[in-house]
Design a protein around this motif. Structure first.
Motif, PDB file in Angstrom:
ATOM      1  N   GLN A 167       0.873  -1.145   0.109  1.00  0.00           N
ATOM      2  CA  GLN A 167      -0.039  -0.077  -0.036  1.00  0.00           C
ATOM      3  C   GLN A 167       0.932   1.167   0.172  1.00  0.00           C
ATOM      4  O   GLN A 167       2.009   1.225   0.689  1.00  0.00           O
ATOM      5  CB  GLN A 167      -0.998  -0.049   1.064  1.00  0.00           C
ATOM      6  CG  GLN A 167      -1.792   1.244   1.225  1.00  0.00           C
ATOM      7  CD  GLN A 167      -3.034   1.151   0.155  1.00  0.00           C
ATOM      8  OE1 GLN A 167      -2.511   1.309  -1.026  1.00  0.00           O
ATOM      9  NE2 GLN A 167      -4.249   0.866   0.385  1.00  0.00           N
ATOM     10  N   VAL A 168       0.310   2.169  -0.808  1.00  0.00           N
ATOM     11  CA  VAL A 168       1.115   3.529  -0.650  1.00  0.00           C
ATOM     12  C   VAL A 168       0.422   4.688  -0.126  1.00  0.00           C
ATOM     13  O   VAL A 168      -0.954   4.736  -0.408  1.00  0.00           O
ATOM     14  CB  VAL A 168       1.577   3.928  -2.339  1.00  0.00           C
ATOM     15  CG1 VAL A 168       2.365   5.357  -2.178  1.00  0.00           C
ATOM     16  CG2 VAL A 168       2.090   2.858  -2.779  1.00  0.00           C
ATOM     17  N   GLN A 169       1.071   5.329   0.712  1.00  0.00           N
ATOM     18  CA  GLN A 169       0.220   6.621   1.432  1.00  0.00           C
ATOM     19  C   GLN A 169       1.107   7.720   0.658  1.00  0.00           C
ATOM     20  O   GLN A 169       2.217   7.762   0.554  1.00  0.00           O
ATOM     21  CB  GLN A 169       0.310   6.409   2.797  1.00  0.00           C
ATOM     22  CG  GLN A 169      -0.733   5.288   3.215  1.00  0.00           C
ATOM     23  CD  GLN A 169      -0.532   5.413   5.037  1.00  0.00           C
ATOM     24  OE1 GLN A 169       0.635   5.735   5.684  1.00  0.00           O
ATOM     25  NE2 GLN A 169      -1.537   4.939   5.528  1.00  0.00           N
ATOM     26  N   LEU A 170       0.228   8.728   0.507  1.00  0.00           N
ATOM     27  CA  LEU A 170       0.642  10.232   0.099  1.00  0.00           C
ATOM     28  C   LEU A 170       0.475  11.031   1.355  1.00  0.00           C
ATOM     29  O   LEU A 170      -0.780  11.214   1.711  1.00  0.00           O
ATOM     30  CB  LEU A 170       0.097  10.788  -1.096  1.00  0.00           C
ATOM     31  CG  LEU A 170       0.425   9.872  -2.287  1.00  0.00           C
ATOM     32  CD1 LEU A 170      -0.451  10.564  -3.466  1.00  0.00           C
ATOM     33  CD2 LEU A 170       1.599   9.566  -2.686  1.00  0.00           C
ATOM     34  N   VAL A 171       1.529  11.712   1.849  1.00  0.00           N
ATOM     35  CA  VAL A 171       1.313  12.564   2.957  1.00  0.00           C
ATOM     36  C   VAL A 171       1.908  14.152   2.434  1.00  0.00           C
ATOM     37  O   VAL A 171       2.907  14.438   2.382  1.00  0.00           O
ATOM     38  CB  VAL A 171       2.352  12.063   4.187  1.00  0.00           C
ATOM     39  CG1 VAL A 171       1.857  13.141   5.219  1.00  0.00           C
ATOM     40  CG2 VAL A 171       1.914  10.676   4.576  1.00  0.00           C
ATOM     41  N   GLU A 172       0.743  15.042   2.631  1.00  0.00           N
ATOM     42  CA  GLU A 172       0.831  16.409   2.354  1.00  0.00           C
ATOM     43  C   GLU A 172       1.051  17.166   3.370  1.00  0.00           C
ATOM     44  O   GLU A 172       0.910  16.865   4.641  1.00  0.00           O
ATOM     45  CB  GLU A 172      -0.267  16.865   1.607  1.00  0.00           C
ATOM     46  CG  GLU A 172      -0.775  16.203   0.448  1.00  0.00           C
ATOM     47  CD  GLU A 172      -2.099  15.638   0.738  1.00  0.00           C
ATOM     48  OE1 GLU A 172      -2.724  15.654  -0.366  1.00  0.00           O
ATOM     49  OE2 GLU A 172      -2.813  15.482   1.692  1.00  0.00           O
ATOM     50  N   SER A 173       1.999  18.378   3.504  1.00  0.00           N
ATOM     51  CA  SER A 173       2.257  19.224   4.318  1.00  0.00           C
ATOM     52  C   SER A 173       2.151  20.682   3.689  1.00  0.00           C
ATOM     53  O   SER A 173       2.536  20.823   2.533  1.00  0.00           O
ATOM     54  CB  SER A 173       3.444  19.010   5.046  1.00  0.00           C
ATOM     55  OG  SER A 173       4.460  18.850   4.136  1.00  0.00           O
ATOM     56  N   ALA A 180       5.562  10.367  -0.864  1.00  0.00           N
ATOM     57  CA  ALA A 180       5.075   9.067  -0.914  1.00  0.00           C
ATOM     58  C   ALA A 180       5.701   7.954   0.168  1.00  0.00           C
ATOM     59  O   ALA A 180       7.186   8.399   0.438  1.00  0.00           O
ATOM     60  CB  ALA A 180       5.186   8.490  -2.281  1.00  0.00           C
ATOM     61  N   SER A 181       4.995   7.153   0.370  1.00  0.00           N
ATOM     62  CA  SER A 181       5.521   6.227   1.677  1.00  0.00           C
ATOM     63  C   SER A 181       6.667   5.289   1.392  1.00  0.00           C
ATOM     64  O   SER A 181       7.357   4.573   2.159  1.00  0.00           O
ATOM     65  CB  SER A 181       4.581   5.665   2.521  1.00  0.00           C
ATOM     66  OG  SER A 181       3.645   4.908   1.542  1.00  0.00           O
ATOM     67  N   ARG A 182       6.523   5.208  -0.129  1.00  0.00           N
ATOM     68  CA  ARG A 182       7.463   4.117  -0.750  1.00  0.00           C
ATOM     69  C   ARG A 182       8.394   4.872  -1.734  1.00  0.00           C
ATOM     70  O   ARG A 182       7.930   5.346  -2.507  1.00  0.00           O
ATOM     71  CB  ARG A 182       6.596   2.765  -1.394  1.00  0.00           C
ATOM     72  CG  ARG A 182       6.020   2.112  -0.436  1.00  0.00           C
ATOM     73  CD  ARG A 182       5.410   0.569  -1.084  1.00  0.00           C
ATOM     74  NE  ARG A 182       6.291   0.043  -1.733  1.00  0.00           N
ATOM     75  CZ  ARG A 182       5.893  -1.174  -2.022  1.00  0.00           C
ATOM     76  NH1 ARG A 182       4.714  -1.562  -1.955  1.00  0.00           N
ATOM     77  NH2 ARG A 182       6.774  -1.889  -2.718  1.00  0.00           N
ATOM     78  N   ARG A 183       9.771   4.523  -1.730  1.00  0.00           N
ATOM     79  CA  ARG A 183      10.670   5.318  -2.623  1.00  0.00           C
ATOM     80  C   ARG A 183      10.835   4.097  -3.726  1.00  0.00           C
ATOM     81  O   ARG A 183      11.631   4.613  -4.680  1.00  0.00           O
ATOM     82  CB  ARG A 183      11.883   5.521  -1.915  1.00  0.00           C
ATOM     83  CG  ARG A 183      11.662   6.535  -0.630  1.00  0.00           C
ATOM     84  CD  ARG A 183      12.944   7.239  -0.459  1.00  0.00           C
ATOM     85  NE  ARG A 183      12.867   8.236   0.627  1.00  0.00           N
ATOM     86  CZ  ARG A 183      13.892   8.831   1.259  1.00  0.00           C
ATOM     87  NH1 ARG A 183      15.192   8.563   0.780  1.00  0.00           N
ATOM     88  NH2 ARG A 183      13.558  10.055   1.934  1.00  0.00           N
ATOM     89  N   ASP A 184      10.454   2.930  -3.350  1.00  0.00           N
ATOM     90  CA  ASP A 184      10.948   2.029  -4.467  1.00  0.00           C
ATOM     91  C   ASP A 184      10.184   1.689  -5.835  1.00  0.00           C
ATOM     92  O   ASP A 184      10.142   0.948  -6.558  1.00  0.00           O
ATOM     93  CB  ASP A 184      10.935   0.458  -4.066  1.00  0.00           C
ATOM     94  CG  ASP A 184       9.509   0.254  -3.214  1.00  0.00           C
ATOM     95  OD1 ASP A 184       9.310  -1.224  -3.557  1.00  0.00           O
ATOM     96  OD2 ASP A 184       8.821   0.937  -2.770  1.00  0.00           O
ATOM     97  N   LEU A 185       9.000   2.674  -5.782  1.00  0.00           N
ATOM     98  CA  LEU A 185       7.792   2.710  -6.733  1.00  0.00           C
ATOM     99  C   LEU A 185       8.260   3.887  -7.607  1.00  0.00           C
ATOM    100  O   LEU A 185       8.687   4.755  -7.332  1.00  0.00           O
ATOM    101  CB  LEU A 185       6.493   2.548  -6.327  1.00  0.00           C
ATOM    102  CG  LEU A 185       6.129   1.586  -5.351  1.00  0.00           C
ATOM    103  CD1 LEU A 185       4.727   1.440  -5.072  1.00  0.00           C
ATOM    104  CD2 LEU A 185       6.305   0.120  -6.056  1.00  0.00           C
ATOM    105  N   SER A 186       7.627   3.729  -9.072  1.00  0.00           N
ATOM    106  CA  SER A 186       7.909   4.827  -9.927  1.00  0.00           C
ATOM    107  C   SER A 186       6.450   5.179 -10.127  1.00  0.00           C
ATOM    108  O   SER A 186       5.601   4.402 -10.800  1.00  0.00           O
ATOM    109  CB  SER A 186       8.652   4.282 -11.108  1.00  0.00           C
ATOM    110  OG  SER A 186       8.576   5.324 -12.061  1.00  0.00           O
ATOM    111  N   PHE A 187       6.486   6.362 -10.010  1.00  0.00           N
ATOM    112  CA  PHE A 187       5.025   6.971 -10.526  1.00  0.00           C
ATOM    113  C   PHE A 187       5.091   8.071 -11.688  1.00  0.00           C
ATOM    114  O   PHE A 187       5.933   8.756 -11.886  1.00  0.00           O
ATOM    115  CB  PHE A 187       4.314   8.215  -9.236  1.00  0.00           C
ATOM    116  CG  PHE A 187       4.412   7.229  -8.114  1.00  0.00           C
ATOM    117  CD1 PHE A 187       5.426   7.570  -7.232  1.00  0.00           C
ATOM    118  CD2 PHE A 187       3.387   6.642  -7.764  1.00  0.00           C
ATOM    119  CE1 PHE A 187       5.302   6.927  -5.957  1.00  0.00           C
ATOM    120  CE2 PHE A 187       3.066   5.977  -6.670  1.00  0.00           C
ATOM    121  CZ  PHE A 187       4.093   6.242  -5.598  1.00  0.00           C
TER     122      PHE A 187
END
Length: 119
Positions: free
Chosen positions: A1-7, A24-31
């Protein structure tokens, strides 16, 4: 699962600046694309700006020349620098990311951050 956290949201006076960030909570994925959307009360969610992995950008006409989107592919972060803010920029801003894997498409949304432009 991937989470996006804004600030970075908040209250700012007209003409002021804010910088939104999303990680993004994961750096191993490519968007394929990382975008910013916004939704004002009583209005539909709209695309504000988007940026692809290659760095191609697009902006809504209402923010061109005032907002700048950038991303760090290694960290899977996207930022939105907002200058010359106007009251009509007031909205909840959402981070969005899309990943393609084979024939499948995965859409991810952040929880939203409030931006209020008011004197």
């Amino acid at each position: 699962q991937v989470q996006l956290v804004e600030s970075g949201g908040g209250l700012v006076q007209p003409g002021g600046s804010l910088r939104l960030s999303c990680a993004a909570s994961r750096r191993d994925l490519s968007f394929v694309t990382m975008d910013w959307y916004r939704q004002a009360p009583g209005k539909q969610r709209e695309l504000v700006a988007g940026i692809t992995t290659d760095g191609n950008t697009n902006y809504s006409d209402s923010v061109k020349g005032r907002f700048t989107i950038s991303r760090d592919n290694a960290k899977n972060t996207v930022s939105l620098q907002m200058n010359s803010l106007k009251p009509e920029d007031t909205a909840v801003y959402y981070c969005y990311a899309r990943r393609n894997y084979g024939s499948s498409r995965y859409d991810y949304w952040g929880q939203g951050t409030q931006v209020t432009v008011s004197s």
